[in-house]
Write a protein that holds these residues in place. Structure first.
Motif, PDB file in Angstrom:
ATOM      1  N   ALA A 268       0.969  -1.219   0.057  1.00  0.00           N
ATOM      2  CA  ALA A 268       0.096   0.009  -0.023  1.00  0.00           C
ATOM      3  C   ALA A 268       0.887   1.316   0.038  1.00  0.00           C
ATOM      4  O   ALA A 268       0.558   2.167  -0.519  1.00  0.00           O
ATOM      5  N   LEU A 269       2.075   1.202   0.732  1.00  0.00           N
ATOM      6  CA  LEU A 269       2.893   2.471   0.745  1.00  0.00           C
ATOM      7  C   LEU A 269       3.648   2.586  -0.799  1.00  0.00           C
ATOM      8  O   LEU A 269       3.403   3.739  -1.054  1.00  0.00           O
ATOM      9  N   GLU A 270       3.825   1.510  -1.263  1.00  0.00           N
ATOM     10  CA  GLU A 270       4.768   1.643  -2.399  1.00  0.00           C
ATOM     11  C   GLU A 270       3.633   2.076  -3.548  1.00  0.00           C
ATOM     12  O   GLU A 270       3.855   2.889  -4.534  1.00  0.00           O
ATOM     13  N   ASN A 271       2.473   1.670  -3.603  1.00  0.00           N
ATOM     14  CA  ASN A 271       1.254   2.077  -4.530  1.00  0.00           C
ATOM     15  C   ASN A 271       0.712   3.808  -4.168  1.00  0.00           C
ATOM     16  O   ASN A 271       1.086   4.318  -5.131  1.00  0.00           O
ATOM     17  N   ALA A 272       1.139   4.116  -2.877  1.00  0.00           N
ATOM     18  CA  ALA A 272       1.146   5.500  -2.579  1.00  0.00           C
ATOM     19  C   ALA A 272       2.237   6.466  -3.364  1.00  0.00           C
ATOM     20  O   ALA A 272       1.814   7.608  -3.744  1.00  0.00           O
ATOM     21  N   ARG A 273       3.510   5.579  -3.346  1.00  0.00           N
ATOM     22  CA  ARG A 273       4.493   6.617  -3.997  1.00  0.00           C
ATOM     23  C   ARG A 273       4.525   6.317  -5.376  1.00  0.00           C
ATOM     24  O   ARG A 273       4.797   7.383  -6.020  1.00  0.00           O
ATOM     25  N   ARG A 274       4.339   5.108  -5.994  1.00  0.00           N
ATOM     26  CA  ARG A 274       4.451   5.041  -7.465  1.00  0.00           C
ATOM     27  C   ARG A 274       3.392   5.478  -8.202  1.00  0.00           C
ATOM     28  O   ARG A 274       3.572   6.225  -9.333  1.00  0.00           O
ATOM     29  N   HIS A 275       2.061   5.292  -7.722  1.00  0.00           N
ATOM     30  CA  HIS A 275       0.785   5.357  -8.596  1.00  0.00           C
ATOM     31  C   HIS A 275       0.126   6.781  -8.010  1.00  0.00           C
ATOM     32  O   HIS A 275      -0.392   7.534  -8.757  1.00  0.00           O
ATOM     33  N   ALA A 276      -0.070   6.914  -6.788  1.00  0.00           N
ATOM     34  CA  ALA A 276      -0.792   8.093  -6.272  1.00  0.00           C
ATOM     35  C   ALA A 276      -0.240   9.555  -5.999  1.00  0.00           C
ATOM     36  O   ALA A 276      -0.869  10.384  -6.186  1.00  0.00           O
ATOM     37  N   ASN A 277       1.118   9.493  -6.197  1.00  0.00           N
ATOM     38  CA  ASN A 277       1.936  10.763  -5.841  1.00  0.00           C
ATOM     39  C   ASN A 277       1.308  11.369  -4.823  1.00  0.00           C
ATOM     40  O   ASN A 277       1.004  12.735  -4.538  1.00  0.00           O
ATOM     41  N   ALA A 278       1.178  10.454  -3.514  1.00  0.00           N
ATOM     42  CA  ALA A 278       0.835  11.308  -2.347  1.00  0.00           C
ATOM     43  C   ALA A 278       1.806  12.280  -1.880  1.00  0.00           C
ATOM     44  O   ALA A 278       3.045  12.058  -1.868  1.00  0.00           O
ATOM     45  N   ARG A 279       1.266  13.235  -1.046  1.00  0.00           N
ATOM     46  CA  ARG A 279       1.911  14.196  -0.029  1.00  0.00           C
ATOM     47  C   ARG A 279       2.046  13.731   1.336  1.00  0.00           C
ATOM     48  O   ARG A 279       2.893  14.283   1.874  1.00  0.00           O
ATOM     49  N   LEU A 280       0.876  12.865   1.727  1.00  0.00           N
ATOM     50  CA  LEU A 280       0.940  12.487   2.992  1.00  0.00           C
ATOM     51  C   LEU A 280       0.249  11.236   3.284  1.00  0.00           C
ATOM     52  O   LEU A 280      -0.697  10.863   2.411  1.00  0.00           O
ATOM     53  N   VAL A 281       0.961  10.419   4.018  1.00  0.00           N
ATOM     54  CA  VAL A 281       0.289   9.218   4.282  1.00  0.00           C
ATOM     55  C   VAL A 281       0.205   8.569   5.697  1.00  0.00           C
ATOM     56  O   VAL A 281       1.188   9.255   6.559  1.00  0.00           O
ATOM     57  N   THR A 282      -0.818   8.238   6.128  1.00  0.00           N
ATOM     58  CA  THR A 282      -1.223   7.890   7.526  1.00  0.00           C
ATOM     59  C   THR A 282      -1.399   6.308   7.666  1.00  0.00           C
ATOM     60  O   THR A 282      -1.873   5.886   7.034  1.00  0.00           O
ATOM     61  N   VAL A 283      -0.562   5.791   8.612  1.00  0.00           N
ATOM     62  CA  VAL A 283      -0.613   4.344   9.226  1.00  0.00           C
ATOM     63  C   VAL A 283      -1.133   4.404  10.435  1.00  0.00           C
ATOM     64  O   VAL A 283      -0.555   4.865  11.262  1.00  0.00           O
ATOM     65  N   ARG A 284      -2.207   3.472  10.630  1.00  0.00           N
ATOM     66  CA  ARG A 284      -2.929   3.530  12.035  1.00  0.00           C
ATOM     67  C   ARG A 284      -3.108   1.993  12.346  1.00  0.00           C
ATOM     68  O   ARG A 284      -3.646   1.235  11.400  1.00  0.00           O
ATOM     69  N   LEU A 285      -2.502   1.464  13.319  1.00  0.00           N
ATOM     70  CA  LEU A 285      -2.780   0.095  13.989  1.00  0.00           C
ATOM     71  C   LEU A 285      -3.586   0.179  15.061  1.00  0.00           C
ATOM     72  O   LEU A 285      -3.217   0.870  16.147  1.00  0.00           O
ATOM     73  N   THR A 286      -4.709  -0.631  15.103  1.00  0.00           N
ATOM     74  CA  THR A 286      -5.610  -0.573  16.330  1.00  0.00           C
ATOM     75  C   THR A 286      -5.987  -1.906  16.759  1.00  0.00           C
ATOM     76  O   THR A 286      -6.322  -2.837  15.852  1.00  0.00           O
ATOM     77  N   GLY A 287      -5.893  -2.450  17.965  1.00  0.00           N
ATOM     78  CA  GLY A 287      -6.359  -3.382  18.811  1.00  0.00           C
ATOM     79  C   GLY A 287      -7.648  -3.117  19.212  1.00  0.00           C
ATOM     80  O   GLY A 287      -7.743  -2.418  19.876  1.00  0.00           O
ATOM     81  N   HIS A 288      -8.344  -4.415  19.296  1.00  0.00           N
ATOM     82  CA  HIS A 288      -9.633  -4.310  20.062  1.00  0.00           C
ATOM     83  C   HIS A 288      -9.543  -5.385  21.241  1.00  0.00           C
ATOM     84  O   HIS A 288      -8.866  -6.077  21.338  1.00  0.00           O
ATOM     85  N   ALA A 289     -10.481  -5.206  22.006  1.00  0.00           N
ATOM     86  CA  ALA A 289     -10.782  -5.625  23.363  1.00  0.00           C
ATOM     87  C   ALA A 289     -10.901  -7.397  23.072  1.00  0.00           C
ATOM     88  O   ALA A 289     -10.426  -8.187  23.773  1.00  0.00           O
ATOM     89  N   ASP A 290     -11.529  -7.636  21.846  1.00  0.00           N
ATOM     90  CA  ASP A 290     -11.921  -8.910  21.555  1.00  0.00           C
ATOM     91  C   ASP A 290     -10.685  -9.757  20.894  1.00  0.00           C
ATOM     92  O   ASP A 290     -10.914 -10.892  20.588  1.00  0.00           O
ATOM     93  N   GLY A 291      -9.444  -9.131  20.969  1.00  0.00           N
ATOM     94  CA  GLY A 291      -8.386  -9.704  20.235  1.00  0.00           C
ATOM     95  C   GLY A 291      -8.161  -9.421  18.721  1.00  0.00           C
ATOM     96  O   GLY A 291      -7.455  -9.893  18.221  1.00  0.00           O
ATOM     97  N   GLY A 292      -9.271  -8.807  18.085  1.00  0.00           N
ATOM     98  CA  GLY A 292      -9.202  -8.304  16.815  1.00  0.00           C
ATOM     99  C   GLY A 292      -8.232  -6.990  16.434  1.00  0.00           C
ATOM    100  O   GLY A 292      -7.699  -6.539  17.448  1.00  0.00           O
ATOM    101  N   LEU A 293      -7.722  -7.009  15.275  1.00  0.00           N
ATOM    102  CA  LEU A 293      -6.732  -5.931  14.880  1.00  0.00           C
ATOM    103  C   LEU A 293      -7.046  -5.460  13.535  1.00  0.00           C
ATOM    104  O   LEU A 293      -7.431  -5.971  12.836  1.00  0.00           O
ATOM    105  N   GLU A 294      -6.647  -3.947  13.433  1.00  0.00           N
ATOM    106  CA  GLU A 294      -6.992  -3.280  12.135  1.00  0.00           C
ATOM    107  C   GLU A 294      -5.831  -2.588  12.043  1.00  0.00           C
ATOM    108  O   GLU A 294      -5.226  -1.688  12.747  1.00  0.00           O
ATOM    109  N   ALA A 295      -5.380  -2.647  10.641  1.00  0.00           N
ATOM    110  CA  ALA A 295      -4.544  -1.584  10.134  1.00  0.00           C
ATOM    111  C   ALA A 295      -5.081  -0.861   8.963  1.00  0.00           C
ATOM    112  O   ALA A 295      -5.359  -1.400   8.152  1.00  0.00           O
ATOM    113  N   VAL A 296      -4.749   0.462   8.782  1.00  0.00           N
ATOM    114  CA  VAL A 296      -5.243   1.221   8.067  1.00  0.00           C
ATOM    115  C   VAL A 296      -4.118   2.114   7.573  1.00  0.00           C
ATOM    116  O   VAL A 296      -3.538   2.970   8.114  1.00  0.00           O
ATOM    117  N   VAL A 297      -4.090   1.893   6.129  1.00  0.00           N
ATOM    118  CA  VAL A 297      -3.188   3.120   5.434  1.00  0.00           C
ATOM    119  C   VAL A 297      -4.006   4.022   4.483  1.00  0.00           C
ATOM    120  O   VAL A 297      -4.502   3.573   3.576  1.00  0.00           O
TER     121      VAL A 297
END
Length: 391
Positions: free
Chosen positions: A302-331
């Motif tokens: 996802a980061l490489e796509n943002a650099r190669r194809h999207a010409n992004a100026r800012l990228v945010t990566v968020r990692l969130t853990g839930h109480a039930d053991g679930g996990l979510e990573a958002v780019v």
């Protein structure tokens, strides 16, 4: 390494077993003193009580003594001699005879079966000899046959515990070796999949182009120059994919928390691309080795796509853990965006999204890609928690 861990666990178990036996000895000494209430405390009784208590406390209070016995179990034969001395001094009628049962248990556990059986014979013979030389005032089954039978039974119990422990150690060692073999097989399969998905396809294209190049040179020399340039580009792309493959294989460090590894990955990408990458984490939990590897690979893509194809100026990566053991990573990036095809598949001529979806499916992760032209792109990778997995 696994063998070393199993051996350490075995030594620890031995120390605990001997320690529990010595604790039983101390409790038996207390019971023996209760049985002597109302009788005159003689010097031999006191000396024997001190000797038995000292040997028990030495094992319980000193880790060096316990470790020495675990490494040199033959040294415990000295305790057999102390037991025989107690019986010889106090006779067979004393309550302290019960204290000596702990010696038989430890002998059966620490020593080899043949030596343990020999010690059992020595204990029984010594006891019967003392009983013969110092006949009790009131003879009975317990004094004549019961105590010798207890010695033999205690040695057998110790031997059974030793056998069960050794079987457990062997099973643990086999389980550890099986886990290592499974991990090695998984690593080989993962490497093969990585090479097939990226480097293998590129090299296959280069091989086909190289086979066709001589015919192109014969028929159209002018076109052959462009064809050779394409092959050179393919070779460079293969070299780049090989470097990226090696970088991804080094990226995951299972001994570090996933959040730390992901933060390092984002920092490295920011240094290479020059694009700010903000990383945030909230209550993150960890994943299995294979799942976290694929998650890190998806985030990297996802980061490489943002650099190669999207010409992004800012990228945010968020990692969130839930109480039930679930996990979510958002780019999320603020780049050019695109029209997301069905099932989040890659646009024609590209393979990034397709590879990400295949990785997610392989690791039991779910993947969502949201994007609009000129509206940026958001990639969401999630792992279900225990409650949702059960549902």
């Amino acid at each position: 390494m696994t063998t070393h861990v199993v051996a350490s666990d075995a030594d620890e178990y031995t120390r605990r077993f001997v320690g529990v036996s010595m604790l039983v000895r101390l409790l038996a000494i207390l019971v023996a003193f209760v049985g002597l209430v109302g009788q005159t405390m003689t010097l031999p009784v006191l000396a024997c009580a001190v000797a038995l208590t000292a040997s028990g406390l030495a094992v319980l209070m000193s880790e060096r003594v316990a470790a020495f016995l675990a490494e040199h179990p033959f040294a415990f034969v000295a305790d057999v001699l102390v037991t025989l001395a107690v019986i010889a001094v106090l006779g067979t009628e004393t309550p302290f005879v019960l204290v000596t049962i702990s010696t038989a248990i430890v002998v059966g556990f620490l020593l080899q079966p043949a030596l343990a059986a020999l010690c059992a014979v020595v204990l029984v013979a010594g006891y019967l000899l003392v009983e013969t030389l110092q006949p009790p005032a009131v003879a009975g089954f317990m004094l004549t046959a019961g105590v010798p039978a207890l010695y033999v039974g205690a040695v057998a119990v110790g031997g059974a515990a030793r056998h069960a422990h050794r079987a457990h150690v062997a099973a643990s060692r086999q389980a550890g070796e099986a886990l290592l073999a499974a991990a090695a097989a998984e690593e080989r399969a993962r490497l093969a999949r990585e090479m097939h998905d990226s480097l293998g396809k590129t090299l296959h294209g280069i091989a086909l182009g190289a086979q066709a190049l001589p015919r192109v040179v014969e028929r159209d020399p002018a076109r052959a120059q462009g064809f050779a340039a394409e092959l050179a580009q393919g070779a460079n792309r293969a070299a780049l994919e090989a470097r990226q493959l090696l970088a991804r294989m080094r990226a995951d460090q299972p001994d570090r928390p996933l959040a730390e590894v992901l933060r390092s990955q984002c920092d490295a990408w920011q240094r290479e691309s020059g694009v700010p990458c903000h990383f945030r984490t909230d209550g993150a939990v960890d994943l299995s080795t294979s799942a976290r590897y694929e998650l890190l690979a998806i985030v990297a893509e996802a980061l490489e796509n943002a650099r190669r194809h999207a010409n992004a100026r800012l990228v945010t990566v968020r990692l969130t853990g839930h109480a039930d053991g679930g996990l979510e990573a958002v780019v999320t990036d603020d780049g050019a965006g695109f029209v997301v095809g069905p099932r989040a598949r890659s646009p024609h001529g590209h393979f990034g999204l397709t590879g990400m979806a295949e990785r997610a499916a392989f690791a039991g992760l779910s993947l969502q890609v949201r994007s609009t032209p000129a509206g940026g792109t958001t990639v969401v990778v999630s792992h279900p928690g225990h409650a949702r997995e059960a549902a």
